[in-house]
Design a protein around this motif. Structure first.
Motif, PDB file in Angstrom:
ATOM      1  N   SER A   1       0.843  -1.201   0.000  1.00 37.12           N
ATOM      2  CA  SER A   1       0.000   0.000   0.000  1.00 37.12           C
ATOM      3  C   SER A   1       0.876   1.249   0.000  1.00 37.12           C
ATOM      4  N   ASP A   2       0.464   2.250  -0.774  1.00 28.38           N
ATOM      5  CA  ASP A   2       1.107   3.553  -0.711  1.00 28.38           C
ATOM      6  C   ASP A   2       0.099   4.644  -0.335  1.00 28.38           C
ATOM      7  N   LEU A   3      -1.005   4.240   0.297  1.00 31.19           N
ATOM      8  CA  LEU A   3      -1.988   5.209   0.770  1.00 31.19           C
ATOM      9  C   LEU A   3      -1.516   5.764   2.108  1.00 31.19           C
ATOM     10  N   PRO A   4      -1.374   7.073   2.251  1.00 35.26           N
ATOM     11  CA  PRO A   4      -0.825   7.644   3.487  1.00 35.26           C
ATOM     12  C   PRO A   4      -1.850   7.678   4.621  1.00 35.26           C
ATOM     13  N   ASN A   5      -1.340   7.482   5.840  1.00 32.88           N
ATOM     14  CA  ASN A   5      -2.115   7.684   7.071  1.00 32.88           C
ATOM     15  C   ASN A   5      -3.409   6.856   7.118  1.00 32.88           C
ATOM     16  N   GLN A   6      -3.340   5.635   6.616  1.00 32.96           N
ATOM     17  CA  GLN A   6      -4.534   4.776   6.594  1.00 32.96           C
ATOM     18  C   GLN A   6      -4.257   3.496   7.363  1.00 32.96           C
ATOM     19  N   GLU A   7      -5.032   3.271   8.426  1.00 33.21           N
ATOM     20  CA  GLU A   7      -4.974   1.974   9.094  1.00 33.21           C
ATOM     21  C   GLU A   7      -5.852   0.999   8.304  1.00 33.21           C
ATOM     22  N   LEU A   8      -5.301  -0.150   8.000  1.00 33.80           N
ATOM     23  CA  LEU A   8      -6.014  -1.146   7.211  1.00 33.80           C
ATOM     24  C   LEU A   8      -6.362  -2.359   8.067  1.00 33.80           C
ATOM     25  N   THR A   9      -7.452  -2.991   7.724  1.00 26.95           N
ATOM     26  CA  THR A   9      -7.872  -4.215   8.403  1.00 26.95           C
ATOM     27  C   THR A   9      -7.919  -5.356   7.394  1.00 26.95           C
ATOM     28  N   ILE A  10      -7.306  -6.471   7.736  1.00 26.54           N
ATOM     29  CA  ILE A  10      -7.385  -7.676   6.898  1.00 26.54           C
ATOM     30  C   ILE A  10      -8.373  -8.619   7.561  1.00 26.54           C
ATOM     31  N   LEU A  11      -9.351  -9.035   6.805  1.00 25.07           N
ATOM     32  CA  LEU A  11     -10.351  -9.960   7.320  1.00 25.07           C
ATOM     33  C   LEU A  11     -10.348 -11.222   6.468  1.00 25.07           C
ATOM     34  N   GLY A  12     -10.445 -12.367   7.126  1.00 25.71           N
ATOM     35  CA  GLY A  12     -10.648 -13.632   6.434  1.00 25.71           C
ATOM     36  C   GLY A  12     -12.008 -14.174   6.806  1.00 25.71           C
ATOM     37  N   GLN A  13     -12.811 -14.547   5.828  1.00 29.05           N
ATOM     38  CA  GLN A  13     -14.154 -15.027   6.136  1.00 29.05           C
ATOM     39  C   GLN A  13     -14.499 -16.205   5.233  1.00 29.05           C
ATOM     40  N   SER A  14     -15.493 -16.946   5.687  1.00 25.87           N
ATOM     41  CA  SER A  14     -16.059 -18.020   4.877  1.00 25.87           C
ATOM     42  C   SER A  14     -17.511 -18.201   5.274  1.00 25.87           C
ATOM     43  N   ARG A  15     -18.402 -18.175   4.308  1.00 20.80           N
ATOM     44  CA  ARG A  15     -19.841 -18.361   4.519  1.00 20.80           C
ATOM     45  C   ARG A  15     -20.430 -17.369   5.515  1.00 20.80           C
ATOM     46  N   GLY A  16     -19.878 -16.144   5.552  1.00 20.26           N
ATOM     47  CA  GLY A  16     -20.403 -15.142   6.456  1.00 20.26           C
ATOM     48  C   GLY A  16     -19.888 -15.243   7.869  1.00 20.26           C
ATOM     49  N   VAL A  17     -18.933 -16.160   8.128  1.00 16.44           N
ATOM     50  CA  VAL A  17     -18.329 -16.308   9.447  1.00 16.44           C
ATOM     51  C   VAL A  17     -16.909 -15.744   9.389  1.00 16.44           C
ATOM     52  N   LEU A  18     -16.582 -14.855  10.334  1.00 16.08           N
ATOM     53  CA  LEU A  18     -15.251 -14.270  10.389  1.00 16.08           C
ATOM     54  C   LEU A  18     -14.253 -15.308  10.899  1.00 16.08           C
ATOM     55  N   CYS A  19     -13.215 -15.571  10.105  1.00 17.72           N
ATOM     56  CA  CYS A  19     -12.238 -16.592  10.458  1.00 17.72           C
ATOM     57  C   CYS A  19     -10.968 -16.012  11.068  1.00 17.72           C
ATOM     58  N   PHE A  20     -10.579 -14.806  10.663  1.00 16.51           N
ATOM     59  CA  PHE A  20      -9.478 -14.131  11.340  1.00 16.51           C
ATOM     60  C   PHE A  20      -9.554 -12.643  11.024  1.00 16.51           C
ATOM     61  N   LEU A  21      -8.858 -11.864  11.856  1.00 13.44           N
ATOM     62  CA  LEU A  21      -8.843 -10.413  11.689  1.00 13.44           C
ATOM     63  C   LEU A  21      -7.493  -9.903  12.145  1.00 13.44           C
ATOM     64  N   ALA A  22      -6.862  -9.027  11.354  1.00 11.30           N
ATOM     65  CA  ALA A  22      -5.574  -8.449  11.720  1.00 11.30           C
ATOM     66  C   ALA A  22      -5.531  -7.001  11.256  1.00 11.30           C
ATOM     67  N   LYS A  23      -4.723  -6.190  11.940  1.00  9.09           N
ATOM     68  CA  LYS A  23      -4.602  -4.768  11.635  1.00  9.09           C
ATOM     69  C   LYS A  23      -3.230  -4.461  11.043  1.00  9.09           C
ATOM     70  N   ILE A  24      -3.220  -3.502  10.112  1.00  7.56           N
ATOM     71  CA  ILE A  24      -1.973  -2.989   9.557  1.00  7.56           C
ATOM     72  C   ILE A  24      -1.881  -1.519   9.930  1.00  7.56           C
ATOM     73  N   LYS A  25      -0.802  -1.149  10.601  1.00  6.91           N
ATOM     74  CA  LYS A  25      -0.652   0.222  11.074  1.00  6.91           C
ATOM     75  C   LYS A  25      -0.542   1.204   9.907  1.00  6.91           C
ATOM     76  N   PRO A  26      -0.939   2.464  10.111  1.00  9.34           N
ATOM     77  CA  PRO A  26      -0.821   3.480   9.055  1.00  9.34           C
ATOM     78  C   PRO A  26       0.614   3.591   8.542  1.00  9.34           C
ATOM     79  N   ASN A  27       0.734   3.829   7.236  1.00 10.68           N
ATOM     80  CA  ASN A  27       2.008   4.051   6.545  1.00 10.68           C
ATOM     81  C   ASN A  27       2.902   2.815   6.525  1.00 10.68           C
TER      82      ASN A  27
END
Length: 838
Positions: free
Chosen positions: A289-315
């Protein structure tokens, strides 16, 4: 502990493990995901049909499996399934509703020659609740109906038709390209100066995948990459686009060559790459990512059930996350990248297969059998660990000479519920992705996920579902007065119109609403519903029923004229036609011919004429009525039926409708309207006259499919037996009205009475399988069945075992025994074997 319980537990443990690695977990988002799953539970529905091609007069045998889309155990949301048969014009020919128990139902639809024509149909199945989530969630399967009646050639000669078709298919620069070629970047964004996977899919004019290959050229016509599809027109390749450059794909195929621009690149953004190696125990997720000052969230899902969640710090420009595969269930899964406003910026679908389906052993005792032999089949079902499974399974046995089935590639319960139902568009040869597990198959699965992956389990919690979940068949409505004010504590009575009357009563609530429940299985039933106020008076009440609303039907616009795509039966279908024609020549054996052509007599399609097609003293067809358009039914009869008039009952001054001197008996879609006649509702001398006039004024010619008049004894006799007291010697003329809807004399809101005809509910049809003994094995009546056996509910015992048996027909060759089923706890199994008859 059930499989879906273990699945949810594993997710909780993985959230904890991520937390232990100092990942920032937003438990609010986790709870929101679970709230969506509970507030708007998705359903999936799979239907096993005995075969894909039918002869006119045949029966479509099927079994339904209704499941919770997230956990795959049986659905507790709905208990009523609807099935539509839709012709190629988009008209619904027939609809039935079916109750379920533990998500299971089965029935048979007879292909009535008076309702159906030969051609292609869509078999569609769904619940009312499914309509909240769009057409994609409905089960749809294309089937063919063949006409086995001998026909005389009509229209242009075969040679002329071939010439016309050749002209229609000839290349023409004014027509659309012969190939639709789409390019789709991994993750949904195409960023310059970054290496990404670029997927592609090529479709021919019939919407089927077609093999293509070609080169990627830049603006200087320099070749910078090549591509080649698999047999289904899909593939992908790695490519790094340059800033400001424009690319074109030049392609060639067996049906035509052409060029297609590639998507335009973006100068910046986020790229999402996923590595899902066949033999790896984890998946790798790369975020650039080269988007500045953006915290990103990675989500893994299957069939509408959240399987994992992780955060990526800004920049954070580059991030790699490795996730174990075992936190995902078998099926289509998805990685999402979201910003702080929870907007999805990238998404990537992938497929996980733990090979944890039920293990099915199906065996016949002998290697081969002779004609009319008894053929026993033994089943043994276990889970992945070898534990016996008790479950419900459906078995269809068909003659390979008349029915084409491909156990390696065709749709079955596994590939539909785990793969096809979460993808957009038609999935060609879905079984292909399950029958082997190797590197080539993994690449083809990746291409499928990159091109047709689609997951939509999002739901706005503030949105109220439009369609209610139905736990059972009900009849419901609302009672109001003339000012539309609801009537509380109103007395509602329901009467069935079939022999052996059923009477039910209830009262309205404070909103004027009422509901009747606990109905038995019924077919072709109608109800008379009467409303009285709390004091038992009729007053100025009106009834509004909650009528069933089926989903809209979306028809794809034809890409080429229909004459360019003749429906030519394959060799198996031709053999089915030949076999069924041969069988139909024997009285009482095989399938009857489509219909007897009655020379010189008009036939009303879908008529309930008790005498049979065309047997009436006077008939008005749909073509006759089209000319009369908006005229009321009363006007049509007065102007076109000789002797139809208003007269007086013999030796009285009471008005009646007559044909000459015979009293009129009005029958609409097989229902005698006098069943709903109550003199107390018409406090006048001419009560019956006004009762009939109400119906005759209500309908217009454009509402009616046909009119048949039965007045002479040879045609009126059966009607007298059906509708009159044997002691009644009054002379009657019967007028049979066939409406276009086929819904009978069921008018809209009318005083305090409502005549309501629900969809047919339930079905008690049982598949007939002959049993041959020494006494009848030499019977000369030919046995040429295309479906040898259909058993919709084979239940395995505590040892996971069950037995079935059927008798071979007179045709030698091979049969396909096709078994599908579930333990209703989220496990499914499929097996097909060949049986040889010599």
């Amino acid at each position: 502990m059930t499989k879906h319980s273990r699945f949810l537990l594993s997710l909780i443990l993985f959230f904890i493990s991520l937390s232990g690695q100092a990942q920032q977990i937003n438990y609010k988002e986790m709870v929101q995901y679970d709230s969506v799953r509970k507030a708007a539970p998705r359903e999936k529905l799979y239907m096993q049909l005995d075969k894909p091609v039918y002869a006119m007069g045949d029966t479509i045998w099927f079994k339904g499996y209704l499941i919770n889309a997230s956990l795959l155990n049986y659905s507790t949301t709905s208990a009523l399934i609807y099935v539509d048969m839709i012709d190629k014009k988009g008209q619904v020919v027939q609809t039935v509703s079916l109750p379920t128990q533990y998500g299971l139902t089965w029935a048979g639809l007879a292909i009535d020659p008076n309702k159906y024509e030969a051609g292609t149909y869509t078999f569609r199945a769904y619940t009312n609740w499914m309509q909240n989530f769009g057409d994609t969630f409905l089960f749809k399967k294309e089937i063919q109906i063949l006409d086995i009646a001998p026909t005389q050639p009509t229209g242009p000669s075969t040679a002329t038709a071939k010439t016309q078709n050749a002209k229609s298919n000839a290349p023409n620069s004014s027509k659309k390209p012969l190939i639709d070629l789409q390019f789709l970047p991994e993750g949904g964004t195409w960023i310059a100066e970054r290496q990404q996977k670029l997927a592609f899919k090529a479709l021919n004019i019939n919407g089927k995948g077609t093999i293509v290959e070609g080169d990627i050229l830049d603006s200087k016509q320099q070749k910078v990459a090549t591509f080649k599809s698999n047999s289904m027109g899909m593939g992908y390749f790695d490519f790094t686009p340059k800033t400001g450059e424009i690319y074109v794909a030049n392609y060639k195929s067996a049906i035509g060559n052409g060029s297609q621009p590639l998507p335009k690149t973006q100068p910046n953004g986020i790229t999402l790459r996923l590595n899902n190696n066949l033999n790896g125990d984890s998946i790798g997720i790369s975020i650039l990512s080269d988007l500045p000052n953006q915290e990103l969230t990675i989500l893994g899902q299957s069939r509408g059930v959240l399987c994992f969640l992780a955060k990526i710090k800004p920049n954070s420009t580059y991030k790699i996350v490795r996730v174990p595969k075992n936190i995902f269930p078998t099926g289509v899964c998805q990685i999402l990248v979201q910003n702080e406003q929870q907007q999805t910026l990238n998404e990537r679908n992938f497929f996980i297969n733990h090979h944890d389906e039920l293990k099915v052993q199906m065996t016949a005792t002998n290697q081969s059998f002779t004609v009319r032999d008894s053929i026993p089949i033994h089943l043994k079902i276990t889970d992945q660990s070898g534990k016996p499974i008790a479950g419900s399974f459906s078995l269809a046995v068909t003659d390979d000479g008349q029915v084409k089935k491909d156990s390696l590639n065709d749709q079955n319960i596994l590939n539909y519920l785990l793969l096809s139902s979460d993808l957009k568009g038609e999935i060609e040869n879905p079984g292909h992705y399950f029958n082997v597990s190797n590197a080539q198959q993994q690449e083809e699965l990746e291409a499928l996920m990159l091109t047709q992956g689609w997951v939509s389990y999002q739901w706005d919690l503030n949105k109220k579902p439009t369609f209610k979940a139905e736990s059972e068949f009900t009849v419901s409505g609302k009672v109001t007065n003339i000012t539309n004010k609801p009537i509380a504590k109103g007395k509602i009575t329901l009467l069935s119109t079939r022999k052996g009357f059923m009477v039910m009563d209830t009262v309205t609530n404070d909103k004027g609403e009422f509901v009747f429940r606990n109905f038995p299985a019924m077919d072709s039933l109608s109800f008379l519903i009467q409303a009285l106020n709390a004091k038992g008076n009729r007053g100025t009440l009106g009834i509004e029923m909650n009528e069933f609303k089926r989903p809209a039907i979306a028809l794809a616009a034809p890409i080429v004229p229909l004459t360019a795509m003749p429906e030519t039966p394959d060799s198996a279908s031709k053999q089915m036609i030949t076999s069924q024609r041969q069988a139909s020549t024997y009285r009482g054996g095989g399938i009857g011919l489509r219909e007897v052509k009655i020379t010189g007599k008009k036939v009303v399609k879908s008529s309930k004429n008790l005498n049979g097609p065309g047997e009436a003293d006077q008939t008005f067809s749909e073509a006759d009525l089209e000319k009369l358009n908006k005229k009321t039914l009363l006007n049509v009869l007065e102007e076109n039926v000789k002797g139809f008039r208003m007269g007086f009952k013999r030796r009285t001054n009471i008005k009646e409708f007559m044909v000459n001197f015979a009293l009129v008996k009005l029958v609409i879609d097989g229902v005698d309207v006098d069943f709903f006649y109550s003199p107390s509702d018409w406090p006048i001398t001419d009560a019956h006259y006004q009762h009939l006039k109400y119906y005759l004024d209500y309908y217009t010619a454009e509402d009616v499919q046909g009119i048949e008049i039965m007045k002479h004894a040879r045609n009126a006799g059966r009607y007298r037996m059906q509708f009159l007291n044997p002691m009644d010697d009054t002379e009657y003329a019967f007028i049979e009205i066939t409406t276009k809807t086929g819904s009978g004399p069921f008018l809209k809101k009318a005083a305090n009475m409502y005549i309501y005809k629900p969809l047919p509910y339930g079905d008690n049809k049982i598949f007939y399988s002959p049993k041959y003994t020494v006494a009848n094995k030499t019977n000369k009546t030919p046995d040429l069945r295309s479906t040898l056996y259909w058993m919709p509910n084979i239940v395995t015992d505590k040892n996971g075992e069950a037995n079935a048996h059927f008798f071979a027909s007179d045709r030698k060759g091979t049969y396909t025994a096709w078994l599908e089923g579930t333990d209703t706890e989220g496990n499914f199994g499929f097996k097909a074997i060949k049986i040889t008859v010599k």
